[in-house]
Design an enzyme around this catalytic site. Structure first.
Site, PDB file in Angstrom:
ATOM      1  N   CYS A  60      22.945 -10.288   1.921  1.00 16.00           N
ATOM      2  CA  CYS A  60      23.670 -11.515   1.575  1.00 16.00           C
ATOM      3  C   CYS A  60      23.394 -12.586   2.623  1.00 16.00           C
ATOM      4  O   CYS A  60      22.893 -12.315   3.701  1.00 16.00           O
ATOM      5  CB  CYS A  60      25.173 -11.243   1.540  1.00 16.00           C
ATOM      6  SG  CYS A  60      25.613  -9.874   0.492  1.00 16.00           S
ATOM      7  N   HIS A  93     -12.401  23.001   1.851  1.00 13.41           N
ATOM      8  CA  HIS A  93     -12.825  23.320   0.475  1.00 13.41           C
ATOM      9  C   HIS A  93     -13.456  22.108  -0.198  1.00 13.41           C
ATOM     10  O   HIS A  93     -13.147  21.782  -1.338  1.00 13.41           O
ATOM     11  CB  HIS A  93     -11.620  23.828  -0.328  1.00 13.41           C
ATOM     12  CG  HIS A  93     -10.960  25.010   0.288  1.00 13.41           C
ATOM     13  ND1 HIS A  93     -11.597  26.211   0.481  1.00 13.41           N
ATOM     14  CD2 HIS A  93      -9.732  25.162   0.835  1.00 13.41           C
ATOM     15  CE1 HIS A  93     -10.775  27.060   1.068  1.00 13.41           C
ATOM     16  NE2 HIS A  93      -9.640  26.452   1.293  1.00 13.41           N
ATOM     17  N   GLY A 133      27.503  -7.859   4.811  1.00 10.88           N
ATOM     18  CA  GLY A 133      27.649  -6.565   5.485  1.00 10.88           C
ATOM     19  C   GLY A 133      28.280  -5.549   4.541  1.00 10.88           C
ATOM     20  O   GLY A 133      28.392  -5.779   3.343  1.00 10.88           O
ATOM     21  N   TRP A 138      23.707 -10.218  -2.294  1.00  6.81           N
ATOM     22  CA  TRP A 138      22.802  -9.128  -2.677  1.00  6.81           C
ATOM     23  C   TRP A 138      23.731  -7.940  -2.956  1.00  6.81           C
ATOM     24  O   TRP A 138      24.317  -7.371  -2.017  1.00  6.81           O
ATOM     25  CB  TRP A 138      21.840  -8.833  -1.526  1.00  6.81           C
ATOM     26  CG  TRP A 138      21.022  -7.606  -1.747  1.00  6.81           C
ATOM     27  CD1 TRP A 138      21.301  -6.348  -1.312  1.00  6.81           C
ATOM     28  CD2 TRP A 138      19.804  -7.486  -2.485  1.00  6.81           C
ATOM     29  NE1 TRP A 138      20.333  -5.470  -1.710  1.00  6.81           N
ATOM     30  CE2 TRP A 138      19.406  -6.131  -2.426  1.00  6.81           C
ATOM     31  CE3 TRP A 138      19.013  -8.381  -3.175  1.00  6.81           C
ATOM     32  CZ2 TRP A 138      18.239  -5.662  -3.036  1.00  6.81           C
ATOM     33  CZ3 TRP A 138      17.858  -7.918  -3.778  1.00  6.81           C
ATOM     34  CH2 TRP A 138      17.482  -6.596  -3.717  1.00  6.81           C
ATOM     35  N   LYS A 158      -0.157   3.003   2.376  1.00  5.00           N
ATOM     36  CA  LYS A 158       0.093   1.766   3.136  1.00  5.00           C
ATOM     37  C   LYS A 158      -1.225   1.149   3.573  1.00  5.00           C
ATOM     38  O   LYS A 158      -1.455  -0.048   3.417  1.00  5.00           O
ATOM     39  CB  LYS A 158       0.962   2.070   4.358  1.00  5.00           C
ATOM     40  CG  LYS A 158       2.410   2.208   4.032  1.00  5.00           C
ATOM     41  CD  LYS A 158       3.030   0.855   3.825  1.00  5.00           C
ATOM     42  CE  LYS A 158       3.925   0.632   2.630  1.00  5.00           C
ATOM     43  NZ  LYS A 158       3.913   1.400   1.484  1.00  5.00           N
TER      44      LYS A 158
END
Ligand code: BG6
Length: 607
Positions: free
Chosen positions: A2, A503, A102, A75, A484
């Site tokens: 937020c 392998h 928060g 948010w 990434k």
């Protein structure tokens, strides 16, 4: 996360608040609102969706009189992104309006207490308990009411408050969420970050945890957590606005890598209670666990690799077989799921088409479904029987970092929670919980222990291919480390089970071929060591990721990355951090568009 703003001065507050909120849009949000005070009258306007809707509703602020106010971009964490849940929130007596950034960890107990005393709640948010506490404690002195309220709160909060009994004043309170004061000429401001201030002033004061401020047109007074007035130094902001949006970092990805200790802490801390892991949202699922014979984890991209990492903890602690399946495969695989299957669906955005489809396919075949998502109210969250949110805050960079580590952290917590419920946790329960609680600190150490990464990137950034090898949990970390590297630096990178190299793939190892060997699992360290010797004898250059005191690996590696000692079952959340940083600096060397890599989307909502 937020964003909050506040203004008091001689100009109309609403247009200034709206402009400040626009500067915070990059933080990601799903609703917004402002509260403006004209004389002793507080008017609140809030909307679901974009700030443009708020501008339309208030005619760009011109229909809202008053020179004092607060604003918020939300948010969603507790409660879906609706107008009712949007901030500001009003007290029942209409005297107080507040905005909050928060998480109030003890909000449920406070909510019950306040409801028993007759306070009426208008939203599902944790925030609303704050404004009713202010009303309860107010006896004519706002600062006293703020102090008493803050003493009842546990968790993180940056608060903006106005009170109709004190026209012209705004209050700011900080605990574990950034809050900055802006010093004007005939006006004063506060905001969650400097982005919303630099258009008006570059003279700011950073509040510290426990401090709060009373701002009026011509004065700023600051108090400590005992209510004693204190003096704080002013800082001159030299950043340009664009840089400020990234908190001074050159890219959102680097900012979000650095946010991981806080994001993992916000995700873990509220769920460690009564000496175990507690998920309020899973109450009805736990009694069904004894009937679960198989767990399938499904997702795409990094979320899938988070599942690969969490598999080990779930299997080892719960003794339930765990499969990890790509959602794009599972949805067409005629999945053998039934009421004895628990499907764990992982998605940062909650909108990935393949993941939604796999969820629906398995649910239609009887599976119980549990979603791990970062976006409240997203499609995956709405479709699953149960939803556990990561509290990473909005993730702007396309390549996920804090979204991934918080997903892995939730899987670790589920493993402990389920195992504890199934009475499978031996006498190492306390040790497991200690490791979980230590993860934010260990992640920070993994960041701080590797100052050589920018130099290493200069050595590896022109490689034609990079092999990431590891076994068990190290292999899971290698999968995400290779992704990434591919997605942001465009170098070919491949993760390989270290034992599988001989392998076939070892045929590709030539002189100076870079191999990144993950050696963070003591139980199979000897085996990985032999794989390192294998590739070195064919000319490879080995960059080993391991513990600083690992005397077996240190002598044989050409280059080193370190992490602090950590239980292998929970190591991926820590060992992935140096690999994120390596990919970041290699991409930077290659001049790539790090936050928006070519061909990639933050969420693939189409097939
Ligand atoms: C990709 C993203 O498009 O989708 C990845 O670039 C992400 O970062 C993957 O891991 C899955 O997305 P989500 O939102 O379902 O986790």
């Amino acid at each position: 996360m937020c964003g909050i703003v506040g203004f008091t001065g001689t100009q109309d507050a609403a247009p200034i608040l709206l402009d400040g909120l626009k500067k915070l849009e990059y933080r990601g949000y799903d609703s917004a609102g402002i509260a403006v005070m004209d004389q002793k009258t507080i008017s609140v306007n809030k909307v679901r969706g974009r700030i443009a809707n708020l501008c339309e509703k208030t005619d760009n602020g011109s229909s809202v009189p008053g020179t004092t106010g607060i604003g918020h971009t939300r948010w969603a964490t507790h409660g879906a992104p609706t107008e009712e849940n949007a901030h500001p929130h009003l007290s029942n007596d209409g005297r107080f309006a507040i905005v909050h950034n928060g998480i109030i960890e003890n909000y449920l107990a406070l909510r019950d207490e306040l409801i028993r005393e007759g306070y009426q709640f208008q939203s599902e948010t944790d925030t609303e308990v704050i404004v009713h506490l202010l009303e309860r404690y107010y006896r004519g002195n706002v600062r006293e009411a703020l102090l008493k309220t803050a003493n009842r709160l546990r968790g993180s909060y940056a608060l903006g408050v106005i009170c109709s009994e004190e026209p012209g004043k705004i209050y700011a309170v900080r605990e574990a969420s950034p809050l900055i004061l802006g010093i004007g000429i005939d006006d004063n401001y506060f905001a969650s970050d400097v982005t919303a201030l630099v258009a008006h002033t570059r003279n700011v004061i950073y509040l510290e945890d426990g401090e709060f401020a009373e701002l009026s047109q011509r004065s700023i007074r600051i108090f400590d957590c005992t209510g004693a007035e204190i003096h704080k130094k002013t800082t001159r902001i030299l950043w340009d606005v664009q840089a400020a949006e990234k908190g001074g970092y050159p890219h959102f990805m680097l900012k979000e890598i650095m946010e991981q200790p806080g994001a993992v802490r916000a995700t873990i801390a509220p769920r460690i209670k009564n000496g175990t892991v507690e998920f309020e949202e899973l109450g009805a699922l736990l009694p069904e666990l004894p009937g679960i014979r198989k767990i399938i984890i499904t997702a795409c991209g990094s979320a899938y690799y988070a599942g690969c990492a969490g598999k080990y903890a779930l299997e080892q602690l719960c003794h339930i077989p765990v499969e990890v399946a790509l959602a794009s495969e599972l949805r067409y695989a005629n999945p053998l799921t039934d009421e004895h299957t628990l499907l764990i669906v992982i998605s940062q955005s909650g909108e990935t088409a393949d993941t939604i489809a796999a969820l629906k396919e398995c649910k239609s075949r009887g599976a119980k479904t549990l979603a791990i998502v970062n976006v409240v109210g997203s499609s995956v969250a709405k479709s699953a029987d149960y939803t556990v949110y990561t509290w990473a805050g909005p993730e702007i960079a396309v390549a996920t970092t804090k979204g991934y580590t918080t997903q892995v952290a939730v899987l670790y917590m589920l493993a402990i929670c389920f195992a504890d419920h199934l009475c499978q946790l031996g006498n190492d329960k306390e040790e497991r919980l200690d490791t979980l609680l230590a993860l934010p600190r260990l992640i920070q150490q993994a960041i701080d222990m590797n100052p050589s990464i920018p130099e290493l990137a200069k050595k590896y950034h022109k490689s034609k291919a990079l092999f990431f090898i590891g076994r068990n949990t190290d292999y899971a970390s290698a999968l995400e480390g290779a992704l990434k590297m591919k997605e942001i630096s465009y170098l070919h990178a491949e993760a390989y089970a270290a034992g599988e190299l001989k392998h076939g793939t070892i045929a590709l190892i030539d002189d100076h071929q870079p191999v990144i060997a993950l050696c963070c699992n003591p139980s199979i360290m000897e085996k990985t060591l032999s794989n390192i010797v294998e590739v070195k004898s064919r000319g490879a250059e080995v960059l080993a990721l391991t513990f600083r005191d690992n005397q077996k690996i240190l002598p044989v590696a050409d280059d080193l990355l370190f992490i602090p000692n950590v239980d292998a079952l929970f190591s991926t959340a820590v060992e992935i951090v140096p690999l994120q940083l390596l990919a970041y600096y290699v991409a930077k060397e290659n001049g790539c568009d790090i936050d928006k890599p070519k061909n990639l989307a933050k969420s693939v909502t189409v097939e």
